[in-house]
Design a protein around this motif. Structure first.
Motif, PDB file in Angstrom:
ATOM      1  N   THR A   2       0.818  -1.206   0.000  1.00 14.46           N
ATOM      2  CA  THR A   2       0.000   0.000   0.000  1.00 14.46           C
ATOM      3  C   THR A   2       0.854   1.260   0.000  1.00 14.46           C
ATOM      4  O   THR A   2       0.452   2.279  -0.566  1.00 14.46           O
ATOM      5  CB  THR A   2      -0.960   0.030   1.211  1.00 14.46           C
ATOM      6  OG1 THR A   2      -0.199  -0.078   2.396  1.00 14.46           O
ATOM      7  CG2 THR A   2      -2.000  -1.054   1.118  1.00 14.46           C
ATOM      8  N   THR A   3       2.019   1.191   0.645  1.00 13.56           N
ATOM      9  CA  THR A   3       2.892   2.364   0.612  1.00 13.56           C
ATOM     10  C   THR A   3       3.461   2.568  -0.784  1.00 13.56           C
ATOM     11  O   THR A   3       3.655   3.699  -1.230  1.00 13.56           O
ATOM     12  CB  THR A   3       4.046   2.235   1.632  1.00 13.56           C
ATOM     13  OG1 THR A   3       4.749   1.035   1.410  1.00 13.56           O
ATOM     14  CG2 THR A   3       3.520   2.295   3.044  1.00 13.56           C
ATOM     15  N   ALA A   4       3.718   1.494  -1.498  1.00 13.53           N
ATOM     16  CA  ALA A   4       4.223   1.606  -2.876  1.00 13.53           C
ATOM     17  C   ALA A   4       3.150   2.197  -3.775  1.00 13.53           C
ATOM     18  O   ALA A   4       3.426   3.046  -4.633  1.00 13.53           O
ATOM     19  CB  ALA A   4       4.664   0.239  -3.391  1.00 13.53           C
ATOM     20  N   ALA A   6       0.683   4.126  -2.792  1.00 17.33           N
ATOM     21  CA  ALA A   6       0.527   5.521  -2.385  1.00 17.33           C
ATOM     22  C   ALA A   6       1.647   6.382  -2.978  1.00 17.33           C
ATOM     23  O   ALA A   6       1.404   7.507  -3.445  1.00 17.33           O
ATOM     24  CB  ALA A   6       0.526   5.632  -0.861  1.00 17.33           C
ATOM     25  N   ALA A   7       2.865   5.851  -2.991  1.00 14.06           N
ATOM     26  CA  ALA A   7       4.000   6.582  -3.554  1.00 14.06           C
ATOM     27  C   ALA A   7       3.816   6.767  -5.055  1.00 14.06           C
ATOM     28  O   ALA A   7       4.065   7.851  -5.603  1.00 14.06           O
ATOM     29  CB  ALA A   7       5.302   5.854  -3.257  1.00 14.06           C
ATOM     30  N   LEU A   8       3.395   5.710  -5.740  1.00 12.10           N
ATOM     31  CA  LEU A   8       3.155   5.804  -7.190  1.00 12.10           C
ATOM     32  C   LEU A   8       2.035   6.791  -7.507  1.00 12.10           C
ATOM     33  O   LEU A   8       2.135   7.572  -8.456  1.00 12.10           O
ATOM     34  CB  LEU A   8       2.823   4.421  -7.768  1.00 12.10           C
ATOM     35  CG  LEU A   8       4.000   3.475  -7.948  1.00 12.10           C
ATOM     36  CD1 LEU A   8       3.515   2.100  -8.402  1.00 12.10           C
ATOM     37  CD2 LEU A   8       4.982   4.047  -8.959  1.00 12.10           C
ATOM     38  N   SER A  10       1.158   9.319  -5.683  1.00 12.71           N
ATOM     39  CA  SER A  10       1.686  10.659  -5.398  1.00 12.71           C
ATOM     40  C   SER A  10       2.526  11.168  -6.561  1.00 12.71           C
ATOM     41  O   SER A  10       2.384  12.316  -6.999  1.00 12.71           O
ATOM     42  CB  SER A  10       2.525  10.653  -4.124  1.00 12.71           C
ATOM     43  OG  SER A  10       1.734  10.331  -3.025  1.00 12.71           O
ATOM     44  N   ILE A  11       3.401  10.315  -7.057  1.00 19.96           N
ATOM     45  CA  ILE A  11       4.247  10.692  -8.196  1.00 19.96           C
ATOM     46  C   ILE A  11       3.378  10.971  -9.417  1.00 19.96           C
ATOM     47  O   ILE A  11       3.572  11.954 -10.127  1.00 19.96           O
ATOM     48  CB  ILE A  11       5.301   9.594  -8.488  1.00 19.96           C
ATOM     49  CG1 ILE A  11       6.309   9.539  -7.349  1.00 19.96           C
ATOM     50  CG2 ILE A  11       5.992   9.837  -9.822  1.00 19.96           C
ATOM     51  CD1 ILE A  11       7.266   8.367  -7.414  1.00 19.96           C
TER      52      ILE A  11
END
Length: 144
Positions: A2-4, A6-8, A10-11
């Motif tokens: 889920t953090t990956a 969320a990071a994707l 965001s980017i």
């Protein structure tokens, strides 16, 4: 995982935001440049008209010919940058004779000016035909 995601996301959001900002900035810049080109074409046209009329009244043929050439150039710029209705009103003014000597020519020129005001986004609350004609030609045409 889920953090990956969320990071994707965001980017992706930053990239889309940057793209949209660039797109709208470019659109705004193009609109601003078109408005500036229109404004300058209108200003130069009216200057040329006044210089032609002045040269004609003073009997200066050489100056008149120079200014007529400039006037032709400015008409072409209005045809390039002006809105359709402005170009149509300019053509109607030219059809009437474009010498500003007859009532029909003065009325056509006045309509041309009023349409330029409208194309520039000026929201007149009242019909200004009589006022513009009075200011430019010291006459009051009948209200339509």
């Amino acid at each position: 995982m889920t953090t990956a995601i969320a990071a994707l996301l965001s980017i992706f959001g930053v990239v889309v935001g940057a793209f949209l900002q660039n797109y709208f900035s470019r659109q705004n810049n193009e609109a601003k440049q078109l408005l500036e080109s229109r404004n300058q074409a209108f200003i130069d046209f009216f200057e040329a008209v006044s210089l032609v009329v002045s040269a004609q009244r003073m009997g200066k043929k050489e100056q008149e010919l120079e200014q007529l050439a400039k006037l032709t150039h400015e008409k072409a710029r209005i045809c390039m940058f002006g809105e359709e209705s402005v170009v149509r009103h300019l053509a109607k003014f030219w059809e009437t004779g474009a010498s500003l000597e007859t009532e029909s020519e003065i009325l056509a020129f006045t309509r041309f000016i009023l349409d330029i005001r409208k194309s520039l986004g000026l929201k007149d609350k009242e019909f200004l035909n009589a006022e513009v004609s009075q200011l430019l030609f010291a006459i009051k045409p009948p209200r339509s």
